[in-house]
Write a protein that holds these residues in place. Structure first.
Motif: not given
Length: 393
Positions: A223-233, A325-326, A302-310, A312-316
């Protein structure tokens, strides 16, 4: 959580003007004559090499230089560096640059103390038993080579890209000034951020359970990398964003976020074939390969990929249909990559559909049974299918 041994002996010197400490750090680790190994002319034009040389002079460290390190570092320059190091009696390698310069410097250090061909280490003919010490002055947040145990080199004549993991690959120190990446084009910053995320994700998509501590650390880092990348580019001069990315590149690949769990690395092996053949930026190649790899393997855990979605990216979370969800998580990751300017298809890399079978067949086999990948073992047919997913319009 699995048993593990974790040692990160690299000393970190972080902050504005940290490069002025290069000479003192080389001296502290016993160096008396250094080979400064760097990439293109920007390190010279910016005055960085002059500042490094001044710090070495102040510490009484003799030095010689070798520039020319390229993305996807080539064995041809490594051979030049080995010959120079031996001729000049160098006892320390100081790499100035991003992961390419650092990996090239590591390979020079390994080869300088070896009687045979340094490529023996990369094709499995020999095992590292000694090396010249290496230090790094980091100029790009991406590969994490500044404290990882890995080194990746491309054999130019065969376009074969291979890596070696060894504790001899650990840098003695890493000098990290977040102001140094501020001159990079946004595309390089984005490619570096993509590489950082991929290093975390190779560790995150595990089949192991009861690893919540590292999961949470990895999710926070992503999450920190995603936020920082959006700013830095958008604003490369933003010190705080560059600082976040620079430290993230380090913890992403020195295994702090990978202990106690099975890791995969299949996507990296596939991407190595793309960057070796087409000479694309490693992060750009991973932007194409990793989402395709995720789509192909999603249903297997699938639950590991769904966990990532929820997380890291805030998916429902759709508890009735976790696969939905995944998939939303994969799509969110693709949208982020597109937002920061990364490619998502083989065509955008200039790759050819007709090359897919050869790319799949040539991908390094990492398992005794001839498959690739630690969590999701893949045959060449699996790899070809993943590349077909990436070969979309």
């Amino acid at each position: 959580m699995k048993n593990f041994t974790h040692c990160v002996p690299t000393k970190f010197v972080f902050g504005r003007g940290a490069e002025d400490e290069a000479g003192a750090q080389v001296a502290a680790f016993g160096g008396t004559k250094a080979l400064i190994h760097y990439g293109g002319g920007s390190a010279v034009r910016s005055g960085l090499i002059a500042r490094v040389e001044k710090s070495l002079d102040a510490a009484g460290i003799a030095h010689v230089s070798l520039g020319g390190a390229q993305p996807n570092p080539r064995d041809t320059l490594v051979y030049q560096g080995i010959e120079l190091a031996r001729r000049e009696g160098v006892d320390f390698i100081l790499a100035v640059g991003g992961g390419s310069a650092i990996d090239s410097g590591k390979a020079i250090a390994r080869g300088a103390g070896y009687d045979g061909d340094f490529w023996d280490f990369f094709c499995g003919k020999a095992k590292l038993t000694k090396s010249l010490p290496v230090g790094a002055v980091l100029t790009m947040a991406a590969a994490g080579s500044e404290s990882s145990n890995s080194c990746v080199i491309t054999q130019a004549s065969t376009k074969t890209k291979r890596g070696v993991r060894s504790e001899f690959n650990r840098c003695r120190f890493a000098i990290m000034d977040p102001e140094l990446p501020m001159t990079l084009p946004p595309y390089q910053i984005a490619s570096g951020a993509t590489d950082i995320l991929a290093h975390i994700m190779e560790r995150y998509f595990t089949s192991d359970t009861e690893v919540d501590l590292i999961d949470r650390m990895a999710e926070g880092a992503m999450q920190a990398v995603i936020r920082a990348a959006r700013i830095a580019v958008k604003d490369p001069q933003n010190y705080d964003a560059q600082a976040q990315l620079m430290w993230a590149s380090t913890v992403a690949h020195n295994d702090t976020l990978g202990v106690g769990r099975t890791q995969d690395w299949g996507s990296h092996q596939i991407e190595h074939e793309l960057s070796a053949l087409y000479d694309v930026a490693h992060g750009a190649g991973l932007a194409v390969v990793f989402p395709a790899w995720m789509r192909y393997h999603m249903e297997k855990n699938v639950m590991r990929f769904a966990q990532f979605a929820v997380r890291v990216y805030g998916c429902a979370m759709n508890f009735e249909n976790p696969a939905e969800t995944a998939l939303r998580g994969i799509e969110a990751h693709e949208a982020f990559l597109r937002e920061i300017g990364m490619p998502l298809t083989l065509k955008e890399l200039g790759a050819k559909t007709g090359d897919i079978p050869a790319l799949a067949a040539h991908t390094k086999k990492t398992n005794p049974d001839g498959t690739t990948g630690g969590v999701f073992p893949m045959t060449p047919a699996d790899i070809e299918a993943i590349l077909q997913i990436a070969d979309r319009d």
